[in-house]
Scaffold this motif. Structure first.
Motif, PDB file in Angstrom:
ATOM      1  N   THR A  51      -8.078   3.352  -2.538  1.00  0.00           N
ATOM      2  CA  THR A  51      -9.022   4.032  -1.099  1.00  0.00           C
ATOM      3  C   THR A  51      -9.188   5.886  -1.440  1.00  0.00           C
ATOM      4  OG1 THR A  51      -8.479   2.057   0.081  1.00  0.00           O
ATOM      5  CG2 THR A  51      -9.577   4.253   1.105  1.00  0.00           C
ATOM      6  N   ASP A  80     -10.206   8.506   1.349  1.00  0.00           N
ATOM      7  CA  ASP A  80     -10.821   8.673   2.447  1.00  0.00           C
ATOM      8  C   ASP A  80     -11.151   9.746   2.024  1.00  0.00           C
ATOM      9  OD1 ASP A  80     -10.987   8.962   5.094  1.00  0.00           O
ATOM     10  OD2 ASP A  80      -9.598   7.198   5.614  1.00  0.00           O
ATOM     11  N   THR A  84     -13.091   2.252  -0.966  1.00  0.00           N
ATOM     12  CA  THR A  84     -12.337   2.158  -1.339  1.00  0.00           C
ATOM     13  C   THR A  84     -12.962   0.664  -2.754  1.00  0.00           C
ATOM     14  OG1 THR A  84     -10.465   1.530   0.536  1.00  0.00           O
ATOM     15  CG2 THR A  84     -10.441  -0.285  -1.242  1.00  0.00           C
ATOM     16  N   ASP A 125       0.720  -0.810   0.033  1.00  0.00           N
ATOM     17  CA  ASP A 125       0.164   0.704   0.071  1.00  0.00           C
ATOM     18  C   ASP A 125       1.056   1.386   0.347  1.00  0.00           C
ATOM     19  OD1 ASP A 125      -2.015  -1.577   0.086  1.00  0.00           O
ATOM     20  OD2 ASP A 125      -2.353  -1.435   2.323  1.00  0.00           O
ATOM     21  N   VAL A 166     -16.175   7.349   2.481  1.00  0.00           N
ATOM     22  CA  VAL A 166     -14.059   6.363   2.254  1.00  0.00           C
ATOM     23  C   VAL A 166     -14.796   5.216   0.954  1.00  0.00           C
ATOM     24  CG1 VAL A 166     -12.481   4.885   3.081  1.00  0.00           C
ATOM     25  CG2 VAL A 166     -13.741   6.434   5.044  1.00  0.00           C
TER      26      VAL A 166
END
Length: 348
Positions: free
Chosen positions: A336, A338, A206, A162, A204
């Motif tokens: 993702t 956020d 993803t 990540d 959020v």
């Protein structure tokens, strides 16, 4: 959304990678930049580049460029396919490609700009790729590799994991003349980054990504045969960026309006918008013009979203696409976004 996207395996040091020119064969016109990029691919990434007949052949036919792509994907000794640069006629290559060759041995494909055509074609087959990292632009960069561009390309091809994206302090959109030998040893001038601007950061998300260069997506929408039913994009994160051709704000709105009328814009709960390129070798612009261009483009995109996807979250000014440095991003892989934490994370 598509549940079946395949993430091609990572590479290891010493692996052979295809270096191809599915659009413009820039290595044939600027061989010194290309050779610098190939040295860095070996020295910095530990990968062995393999060229094909049209990698340096200016004016190669679409059929011949497609044949090189198919040879690269069919060769079990080739573990990734890297585009040298974009161009403007890759759409004509797609009809000569064989889906069965790719799905038999999925490999990472890395490119952006006109290579949005290939990234989308692979996405339609259920194969994820990577948006960014054309060899001539970022591996052949004058003055050395940028850690943002090199680090994200390394994560895409080799290390995985990540990676949290962040706004850069300075960036460049001023191209150097590759015909000038001095361009190999100096970086382009930089200016303060416009930073990120968040719109409706209330959730959020993803999800797999889709999108790329807006002008190329617009061509794909016009051709129709390379676009899936809009429901297949539901829930994805849209990647959106514009090229050195610098489409005007009305043009950007019209392209997005066409996508909106098709029902496409409404499918994306989150959108990442790249730092818009506002100058080029062919069209040098003043600093205030650049700021104004980006502001007008942002307003055009917001106007389209307000009409066709009023609940969508968007982040403007993310450093991907036609900018330096450039985050290489998953295309079909997960990202993702956020909003409450103001964070963007690429999952390689």
């Amino acid at each position: 959304m598509r549940p079946d996207l395949t993430l091609p395996p990572k590479l290891t040091a010493g692996d052979r990678v295809a270096v191809v020119s599915p659009s413009f064969a820039a290595p044939g016109m600027f061989p010194a930049v290309h050779e610098l990029a190939m040295r860095r691919l070996r020295d910095e990434f530990g990968l062995e580049p393999v060229e094909y007949p049209t990698t340096r052949r200016l004016g190669a036919t679409a059929r011949d460029r497609a044949a090189d792509l198919m040879d690269a994907f069919a060769d079990p000794g080739i573990r990734a396919v890297l585009a040298t640069i974009g161009g403007d006629d890759q759409l004509g290559v797609l009809p000569f490609l064989d889906p069965a060759v790719v799905t038999a041995d999925p490999k990472p494909f890395v490119g952006y700009s006109d290579n949005t055509n290939l990234l989308n074609w692979l996405w339609n087959l259920g194969v994820a790729g990577y948006h960014g990292g054309s060899t001539m632009v970022h591996l052949g960069r004058g003055g050395g590799l940028h850690p943002v561009s090199a680090g994200s390309l390394r994560a895409a091809l080799l290390t995985g994991g990540d990676m949290e994206l962040h706004p850069v302090e300075v960036f460049s959109e001023d191209e150097l003349d590759w015909g000038d030998p001095a361009s190999l040893n100096r970086a382009a001038p930089t200016r303060p980054s416009p930073g990120w601007t968040w719109h409706r950061p209330d959730r959020v998300v993803t999800a797999p990504t889709w999108g790329g260069n807006l002008e190329i997506l617009h061509w794909n929408l016009a051709a129709d045969r390379w676009i899936r039913p809009v429901e297949d994009y539901a829930g994805c994160v849209l990647l959106l960026e514009t090229s050195e051709e610098m489409p005007s704000a009305p043009e950007v709105f019209h392209m997005l309006r066409n996508a909106g009328e098709r029902g496409l814009l409404a499918q994306f709960p989150a959108i990442l918008v790249g730092t818009a390129k506002a100058s080029s070798l062919q069209r040098r612009t003043a600093s205030d013009e650049r700021d104004g261009y980006r502001a007008e483009q942002r307003e055009a995109i917001l106007r389209a979203l307000d009409h066709y996807s009023p609940e969508a979250m968007a982040v403007f000014g993310v450093d991907f696409g036609h900018t330096d440095p450039q985050w290489v991003l998953p295309y079909g892989g997960l990202v993702t976004v956020d909003g409450p934490a103001r964070r963007v994370i690429a999952h390689f």
